[in-house]
Design a protein around this motif. Structure first.
Motif, PDB file in Angstrom:
ATOM      1  N   LEU A 148       0.818  -1.225   0.000  1.00 44.09           N
ATOM      2  CA  LEU A 148       0.000   0.000   0.000  1.00 44.09           C
ATOM      3  C   LEU A 148       0.842   1.260   0.000  1.00 44.09           C
ATOM      4  N   GLY A 149       2.140   1.119   0.262  1.00 50.75           N
ATOM      5  CA  GLY A 149       3.010   2.286   0.424  1.00 50.75           C
ATOM      6  C   GLY A 149       2.891   2.790   1.861  1.00 50.75           C
ATOM      7  N   ALA A 150       3.962   3.452   2.337  1.00 52.23           N
ATOM      8  CA  ALA A 150       3.956   3.928   3.728  1.00 52.23           C
ATOM      9  C   ALA A 150       2.827   4.941   3.935  1.00 52.23           C
ATOM     10  N   ASP A 151       2.605   5.830   2.951  1.00 51.86           N
ATOM     11  CA  ASP A 151       1.558   6.848   3.105  1.00 51.86           C
ATOM     12  C   ASP A 151       0.170   6.211   3.093  1.00 51.86           C
ATOM     13  N   GLY A 152      -0.013   5.258   2.196  1.00 48.71           N
ATOM     14  CA  GLY A 152      -1.312   4.583   2.096  1.00 48.71           C
ATOM     15  C   GLY A 152      -1.642   3.853   3.385  1.00 48.71           C
ATOM     16  N   LEU A 153      -0.642   3.173   3.931  1.00 51.23           N
ATOM     17  CA  LEU A 153      -0.883   2.434   5.176  1.00 51.23           C
ATOM     18  C   LEU A 153      -1.145   3.399   6.324  1.00 51.23           C
ATOM     19  N   ASP A 154      -0.383   4.489   6.342  1.00 48.30           N
ATOM     20  CA  ASP A 154      -0.570   5.501   7.389  1.00 48.30           C
ATOM     21  C   ASP A 154      -1.999   6.074   7.316  1.00 48.30           C
ATOM     22  N   ALA A 155      -2.459   6.370   6.096  1.00 45.52           N
ATOM     23  CA  ALA A 155      -3.826   6.903   5.945  1.00 45.52           C
ATOM     24  C   ALA A 155      -4.834   5.877   6.440  1.00 45.52           C
ATOM     25  N   PHE A 156      -4.581   4.616   6.127  1.00 50.23           N
ATOM     26  CA  PHE A 156      -5.520   3.580   6.566  1.00 50.23           C
ATOM     27  C   PHE A 156      -5.560   3.501   8.093  1.00 50.23           C
ATOM     28  N   GLU A 157      -4.382   3.541   8.696  1.00 50.79           N
ATOM     29  CA  GLU A 157      -4.324   3.425  10.167  1.00 50.79           C
ATOM     30  C   GLU A 157      -5.034   4.623  10.822  1.00 50.79           C
ATOM     31  N   ARG A 158      -4.762   5.825  10.310  1.00 47.50           N
ATOM     32  CA  ARG A 158      -5.437   7.010  10.866  1.00 47.50           C
ATOM     33  C   ARG A 158      -6.947   6.893  10.660  1.00 47.50           C
ATOM     34  N   SER A 159      -7.340   6.325   9.525  1.00 47.92           N
ATOM     35  CA  SER A 159      -8.773   6.172   9.239  1.00 47.92           C
ATOM     36  C   SER A 159      -9.480   5.315  10.274  1.00 47.92           C
ATOM     37  N   THR A 160      -8.782   4.299  10.768  1.00 46.88           N
ATOM     38  CA  THR A 160      -9.448   3.416  11.745  1.00 46.88           C
ATOM     39  C   THR A 160      -9.833   4.219  12.986  1.00 46.88           C
ATOM     40  N   HIS A 161      -8.993   5.182  13.368  1.00 44.82           N
ATOM     41  CA  HIS A 161      -9.305   6.006  14.544  1.00 44.82           C
ATOM     42  C   HIS A 161     -10.408   7.011  14.232  1.00 44.82           C
ATOM     43  N   ILE A 162     -10.356   7.598  13.031  1.00 41.52           N
ATOM     44  CA  ILE A 162     -11.379   8.580  12.650  1.00 41.52           C
ATOM     45  C   ILE A 162     -12.753   7.892  12.610  1.00 41.52           C
ATOM     46  N   LEU A 163     -12.792   6.728  11.973  1.00 42.62           N
ATOM     47  CA  LEU A 163     -14.069   6.014  11.864  1.00 42.62           C
ATOM     48  C   LEU A 163     -14.584   5.581  13.233  1.00 42.62           C
ATOM     49  N   GLU A 164     -13.673   5.103  14.066  1.00 43.20           N
ATOM     50  CA  GLU A 164     -14.075   4.672  15.412  1.00 43.20           C
ATOM     51  C   GLU A 164     -14.719   5.854  16.156  1.00 43.20           C
ATOM     52  N   GLY A 165     -14.119   7.030  16.010  1.00 43.64           N
ATOM     53  CA  GLY A 165     -14.693   8.237  16.628  1.00 43.64           C
ATOM     54  C   GLY A 165     -16.081   8.520  16.070  1.00 43.64           C
ATOM     55  N   PHE A 166     -16.250   8.384  14.764  1.00 49.09           N
ATOM     56  CA  PHE A 166     -17.564   8.624  14.153  1.00 49.09           C
ATOM     57  C   PHE A 166     -18.592   7.584  14.604  1.00 49.09           C
ATOM     58  N   TRP A 167     -18.143   6.367  14.818  1.00 48.17           N
ATOM     59  CA  TRP A 167     -19.063   5.317  15.336  1.00 48.17           C
ATOM     60  C   TRP A 167     -19.527   5.712  16.746  1.00 48.17           C
ATOM     61  N   HIS A 168     -18.540   6.174  17.559  1.00 47.40           N
ATOM     62  CA  HIS A 168     -18.862   6.516  18.955  1.00 47.40           C
ATOM     63  C   HIS A 168     -19.755   7.739  19.059  1.00 47.40           C
ATOM     64  N   ASP A 169     -19.526   8.749  18.204  1.00 45.25           N
ATOM     65  CA  ASP A 169     -20.287   9.996  18.407  1.00 45.25           C
ATOM     66  C   ASP A 169     -21.591  10.029  17.597  1.00 45.25           C
ATOM     67  N   GLY A 170     -21.952   8.889  16.991  1.00 45.63           N
ATOM     68  CA  GLY A 170     -23.258   8.826  16.333  1.00 45.63           C
ATOM     69  C   GLY A 170     -23.281   9.450  14.949  1.00 45.63           C
ATOM     70  N   THR A 171     -22.098   9.674  14.350  1.00 48.14           N
ATOM     71  CA  THR A 171     -22.066  10.260  13.005  1.00 48.14           C
ATOM     72  C   THR A 171     -22.267   9.173  11.939  1.00 48.14           C
ATOM     73  N   LEU A 172     -21.504   8.103  12.066  1.00 51.10           N
ATOM     74  CA  LEU A 172     -21.580   7.015  11.090  1.00 51.10           C
ATOM     75  C   LEU A 172     -21.902   5.712  11.805  1.00 51.10           C
ATOM     76  N   GLY A 173     -22.305   4.727  11.048  1.00 49.16           N
ATOM     77  CA  GLY A 173     -22.602   3.415  11.602  1.00 49.16           C
ATOM     78  C   GLY A 173     -22.786   2.417  10.482  1.00 49.16           C
ATOM     79  N   TYR A 174     -23.504   1.352  10.773  1.00 43.90           N
ATOM     80  CA  TYR A 174     -23.616   0.257   9.815  1.00 43.90           C
ATOM     81  C   TYR A 174     -25.040  -0.301   9.884  1.00 43.90           C
ATOM     82  N   ALA A 175     -25.605  -0.633   8.752  1.00 48.15           N
ATOM     83  CA  ALA A 175     -26.974  -1.168   8.757  1.00 48.15           C
ATOM     84  C   ALA A 175     -27.180  -2.154   7.607  1.00 48.15           C
ATOM     85  N   LEU A 176     -28.236  -2.918   7.740  1.00 50.55           N
ATOM     86  CA  LEU A 176     -28.590  -3.927   6.744  1.00 50.55           C
ATOM     87  C   LEU A 176     -30.094  -3.832   6.492  1.00 50.55           C
ATOM     88  N   PHE A 177     -30.488  -4.018   5.239  1.00 47.43           N
ATOM     89  CA  PHE A 177     -31.929  -4.137   4.993  1.00 47.43           C
ATOM     90  C   PHE A 177     -32.187  -5.126   3.862  1.00 47.43           C
TER      91      PHE A 177
END
Ligand code: SAM
Lengths: 87, 280
Positions: free
Chosen positions: B245-274
């Protein structure tokens, strides 16, 4: 450089960096889905670039602009025109 | 501006990241549903597939369209366990190649086939599938209305659309997008260009196509441990991932996991099925 040209070149520079086409961009080209295709993130990025380069930006004042012409008109208004000293 | 270093357009993005993502996600390129909380990622990604299977109400011999088939893992699983025939489509050529090789290696090439097609304009005949399955691909299709319309069009009467994906759980004002544009750009760099919509907007699109909502489930809580598992996979495979992925690509991915986790916690984003059915 004339103000309108400077605003246009700022917009075009942004589109180039964002890998979006600058072809056929006119005053009445829509900024979003059926025009340039900006999503909310790329609109936010354009807004920040305009503010950095021109000192103010139309996205942060009331209604979001819908067309390229609305951005140009914002700067054509003398109160908000980019300062010529910065050219 | 923090311009992404790679093309965020989905097909190009998936062509580039497919191999690296197998190390991060496992064979199934999707989130996990953690019923216990401490189970391995592979168990949890299978659990999400199982939730989709339950919502799809398969019967042997049905013909299934898998929109956004990744590298074919879910499609092969459906053929094996549900005794159905699957056409998997994706805009990624690399995805089609990997998925076809996978089906051939599993001896399923006659029942699981893969083609490069766009889910929002699939050019498949009307009423030619019993089930349409879209597992975590819709957020990559800006023309969400076209995706749902095309899905409804290719379904036979009595057929069913089943879809799960990331969702947006509140409005994000323009000012907030602007203030957090570096975070959003990091997500775009890691995952490609995406748009998350509320579950209700999917349901409204399905109903507008004459479909009847059969199942709707919020999986936000159950998917939350996924981020922690992705970070564990980064720690385990870091060198290989930098290579892929390249060092930058991997770094972006790792930072993304924290950003998304924050969005899951604060009710911004989530996951659903229908799931939604087409009247018989
Ligand atoms: C997160 S992956 C999910 C893959 C697979 N469903 C799985 O669960 O393993 C998203 C998939 O959607 C595909 N995709 C993105 N845009 C698409 C489009 N317009 N039409 C069809 N597939 C698309 C990507 O190439 C990728 O295969």
């Amino acid at each position: 450089m004339a103000d309108t040209e400077r605003v246009e070149s700022t917009i075009k520079g942004f589109l180039r960096r964002a890998k979006k086409s600058e072809d056929g961009i006119e005053r009445d080209t829509a900024l979003y889905a059926d025009g340039i295709g900006l999503d909310s993130l790329s609109a936010a990025e354009l807004s920040a670039v305009l503010e950095d380069e021109l000192g103010s930006d139309p996205f942060s004042q009331g209604e979001l602009p819908q067309t390229v012409g609305e951005i140009l008109d914002f700067y054509a208004d003398s109160d908000t025109a980019p300062e010529s000293a910065a050219t | 501006m923090n311009a992404p270093t790679a093309d965020p357009e989905p097909a190009a993005h998936y062509d580039r990241v497919t191999d690296g993502w197998r190390l991060l996600f496992g064979d199934s390129l999707h989130y996990g549903v953690f019923d216990q909380g401490d189970e391995p990622l592979a168990v949890a990604t299978q659990a999400l597939t199982d939730r989709m299977i339950a919502a799809a109400a398969f019967e042997p011999g049905l013909r299934v369209l898998d929109i956004g088939c990744g590298t074919g893992d879910p499609a092969c699983h459906l053929v094996r366990t549900q005794d159905v025939d699957v056409l998997g489509i994706t805009t990624s050529r690399v995805g089609v190649d990997r998925a076809s090789a996978r089906a051939a290696a599993d001896g399923l090439a006659d029942r699981a086939t893969f083609e490069v097609r766009d889910g929002t304009a699939n050019e498949l005949p009307d009423e030619s599938f019993d089930r349409v399955w879209a597992l975590e691909s819709s957020h990559l299709m800006p023309a969400r209305d076209a995706l749902i319309a095309e899905s409804a069009r290719v379904l036979r009467p009595g057929g069913r659309l089943v879809l799960c994906d990331l969702i947006r759980r509140r409005d994000i004002p323009f000012k907030e997008v602007r203030d957090r544009r570096v975070d959003f750009a990091t997500l775009r760099e890691a995952f490609g260009e995406a748009r998350m919509d509320p579950l209700d907007s999917y349901l409204a699109l399905a109903e507008a196509q004459g479909l009847t909502i059969e199942v709707r489930t919020d999986l936000t809580e159950a998917t939350l441990p996924t981020f922690d598992r992705w970070r564990a996979n980064i720690a385990e495979h870091r060198d290989e991932l930098v290579e892929l992925l390249g060092a930058d690509g991997l770094d972006a991915f790792e930072r993304s996991t924290h950003i998304l986790e924050g969005f899951w916690h604060d009710g911004t984003l989530g996951y659903a099925l229908f799931a939604a059915s087409k009247p018989a």
